[in-house]
Design an enzyme around this catalytic site. Structure first.
Site, short mmCIF file in Angstrom:
data_model
loop_
_atom_site.label_atom_id
_atom_site.label_comp_id
_atom_site.label_asym_id
_atom_site.label_seq_id
_atom_site.Cartn_x
_atom_site.Cartn_y
_atom_site.Cartn_z
N TYR A 40 -37.02 -41.67 39.87
CA TYR A 40 -35.60 -41.45 40.16
C TYR A 40 -35.33 -41.25 41.65
CZ TYR A 40 -36.01 -40.30 35.19
OH TYR A 40 -36.30 -40.33 33.85
N SER A 116 -39.01 -33.94 33.02
CA SER A 116 -38.67 -35.15 32.27
C SER A 116 -39.75 -36.21 32.43
CB SER A 116 -37.28 -35.64 32.72
OG SER A 116 -36.79 -36.61 31.84
N TYR A 117 -39.39 -37.40 32.94
CA TYR A 117 -40.39 -38.46 33.09
C TYR A 117 -41.54 -37.99 33.99
CZ TYR A 117 -42.19 -43.24 33.33
OH TYR A 117 -42.99 -44.35 33.22
N TRP A 165 -30.16 -43.76 29.37
CA TRP A 165 -31.35 -43.81 30.23
C TRP A 165 -31.72 -45.24 30.57
CZ3 TRP A 165 -36.47 -45.51 30.32
CH2 TRP A 165 -37.29 -44.92 31.28
N ASP A 257 -32.70 -28.61 25.14
CA ASP A 257 -33.29 -29.77 25.82
C ASP A 257 -33.72 -30.81 24.80
OD1 ASP A 257 -34.53 -31.41 27.81
OD2 ASP A 257 -36.45 -30.58 27.17
N HIS A 292 -31.22 -30.44 29.34
CA HIS A 292 -32.23 -31.25 30.01
C HIS A 292 -32.06 -31.32 31.52
CE1 HIS A 292 -35.49 -34.14 29.97
NE2 HIS A 292 -34.78 -34.97 30.72
#
Length: 576
Positions: A40, A116-117, A165, A257, A292
């Site tokens: 990101y 997250s990722y 996403w 989340d 999240h």
């Protein structure tokens, strides 16, 4: 310690692809290093952390004596190659760690962090033997990409998450292609960028597999082509590899989340199956009243007070000081630290699940008219002596709209705690409400619904939601779940329903921690849709992602309860 900032440092992976990172390193000597790998942008302001964000403050880490590396993952922003979720993260993560260990400014001890990722990128390295890696701190992350992310534990597609996403990631690809001259056509970028301004609109078109805004021929198509947990998903499921993790894990999550199930499950796996004593004994779990993206703990319909706001910095520094530097803390961090809603307080615990959990049945009762919050549905300690059922029509063309919960996008009124009065007046929502409480009741742990159902359709969904009803009438959701009935036996082997036949099924409802205070009531809401959090079941038994809404059929669904059909809500009660 004085540091040097080096932007756009190139690291060459084993296949020759160059990944680019920004590096903060000591001016003199060597330091333990913290690595954040993300798709990101390494220069996204959120990456630098701070209060109400899901990562620690960058400069606080630097000032604590750590070198810090922020890297754009393969195929994103400044890094070369093609991005495809998960495919290259193990090799690229290991190669990046190896590169760091060779630098004279690194002392060879490395920790990873990020949400997250970026949390998944940490698991990618931790499940393999990676020299130099000493600890990971994944936030809002999970290792099972089927039932803990893109699909649900009950097999429904996590629609709003997938559309938002993927549109975001595809837009990033289009932007890169325009910048490097790979294409001169900005049509797709304009379409994708425009859709992200109103991400909920992405979910309305059907068939889902033909969504024009997403684009064709990429990974989302593959996800939709595999609605069952088949070999495609098993090959990329890292959850069974928890037994190979040797490093301590600081797992952080939020009750609202999207990945809270996976966050908790992965911690438990390492805690019970980890390949070293350090992993099993030094791993930690923190869960707050967060969603999240934000850890503010502030929502339109529910504020969790000043204590509900999260700043990950102090906990991360203490964790890395212990695991990378060997610093023995004056007072060891608790193994589990949770924010208990209702009383809105933090509490330290010995383990998860809480050792004194008592799983308690709350049985469904009614006179056959539990529809809406004004119906006659109740929750009682024992099963009814009279057989009864509650019936409702589920029309995919008019689904129950999402009102709160653990999902993306983070749209007010869609995510987190939301007053259910916006949906609980519908006739296709069954409400079973307990008596007004005279004493507080704590629910902390995994919640599930065991229920007897029948339908006139060959497939349909059952949704379940745990709700805290306040004395003023507010009805605040706590946790929820969905079961696609074709998966009632197994996510890998779908089976049609026989219309009219009664089935006992279990609907997983995730985890929560809440004290229902005196004057409040415990409520269970049941329906067959939660849209757009999950895709709409067309009720045909067909390939849902490839069907249009015009092909759907209306299902008449029954919830059956009584002496021979003890439908019940199972709550993890804590009595102290």
């Amino acid at each position: 310690m004085k540091h040097v900032y080096e932007p756009n440092v190139t690291m060459t992976m084993r296949d020759g692809v160059a990944l680019v990172a920004d590096v903060w390193r000591p001016l003199e000597g060597a330091a333990p290093t913290l690595l954040l790998r993300l798709p990101y942008s390494k220069r996204n302001p959120i990456t630098y952390g701070g209060p109400a964000t899901t990562v620690p403050t960058l400069m606080a880490l630097v000032n604590a004596g750590y070198a810090v590396v922020l890297q754009d993952t393969r195929g994103t922003y400044a890094s070369e190659g093609e991005f495809e979720p998960k495919i290259n993260e193990i090799a690229d993560g290991q190669d990046t760690v190896a590169w760091i260990t060779r630098q004279d400014w690194s002392d060879g001890t490395i920790g990873m962090y990020g949400a997250s990722y970026s949390g998944m990128n940490q698991w990618a390295v931790a499940i393999k033997d990676t020299p130099g890696l000493k600890a990971i701190a994944p936030a809002m992350a999970a290792t099972d990409w089927y039932s803990e992310l893109w699909y649900s534990e009950g097999g429904a597609l996590s629609l709003s998450l997938c559309t938002m996403w993927n549109a975001m990631m595809y837009a990033g690809e289009e932007q890169r292609d325009l910048a490097n001259g790979k294409t001169t056509d900005s049509t797709a970028l304009i379409r994708l960028g425009g859709s992200l301004l109103n991400p909920l609109s992405l979910n309305d078109a059907t068939p889902v597999a033909d969504l024009p805004v997403i684009g064709k021929g990429r990974w989302f198509d593959d996800w939709l082509a595999h609605p069952n947990f088949d070999g495609y998903w098993a090959a990329q499921d890292w959850s069974p590899l928890a037994s190979s993790v040797t490093v301590p894990v600081l797992a952080t999550g939020g009750w609202y989340d999207i990945k809270i199930n996976g966050t908790v499950a992965d911690f438990v796996r390492v805690r019970t199956q980890g390949a070293s004593e350090a992993a099993r004994e030094n791993s930690r779990l923190i869960i707050g009243p967060w969603e999240h993206v934000s850890t503010s703990g502030q929502f339109a319909d529910r504020h969790f007070g000043i204590l509900g706001s999260g700043d990950f910095t102090e906990a991360h520094i203490a964790f890395f000081d212990q695991t990378l530097r060997g610093v023995t803390p004056d007072s060891p961090a608790p193994r589990v630290r949770i924010f208990v809603m209702g009383i809105d307080q933090w509490r330290d615990e010995q383990d998860w699940p809480l050792p004194d959990t008592s799983y308690t049945d709350y049985h469904l009762h009614s006179g056959g008219s539990a529809n809406t919050r004004h119906g006659d549905g109740t929750l009682q300690p024992g099963p009814s002596s009279t057989k009864a059922h509650d019936e409702f029509r589920y029309d995919p063309r008019d689904p129950v709209r999402t009102a709160g919960g653990a999902l993306l996008p983070s749209v007010p009124g869609l995510v987190g705690p939301v007053d259910q009065r916006v949906v609980d007046g519908r006739s296709d929502v069954l409400c079973f409400t307990g008596p007004v409480l005279e004493e507080p009741v704590e629910v902390t742990g995994h919640v599930e619904l065991k229920v007897f159902v029948s339908s006139n359709a060959v497939d349909t969904d059952i949704t379940a939601k745990l709700v805290d009803v306040f004395p003023d009438g507010r009805a605040i959701n706590l946790c929820d779940g969905i079961l696609r009935l074709r998966y009632r036996n197994d996510l890998s082997n779908p089976a049609p329903l026989t219309p009219g036949e009664v089935y006992e099924v279990t609907v997983p409802m995730a985890v929560t921690s809440n004290v229902f205070l005196p004057g409040h009531r415990i409520r269970l809401d049941i329906s067959s849709s939660n849209f757009p959090r999950y895709d709409r079941n067309t009720n045909t038994g067909g390939f849902i992602a490839q069907e249009s809404i015009a092909q759907s059929v209306v299902a008449t669904n029954r919830i059956i309860h009584g002496p021979e059909h003890p439908s019940r809500l199972v709550l993890p009660i804590i009595n102290r």
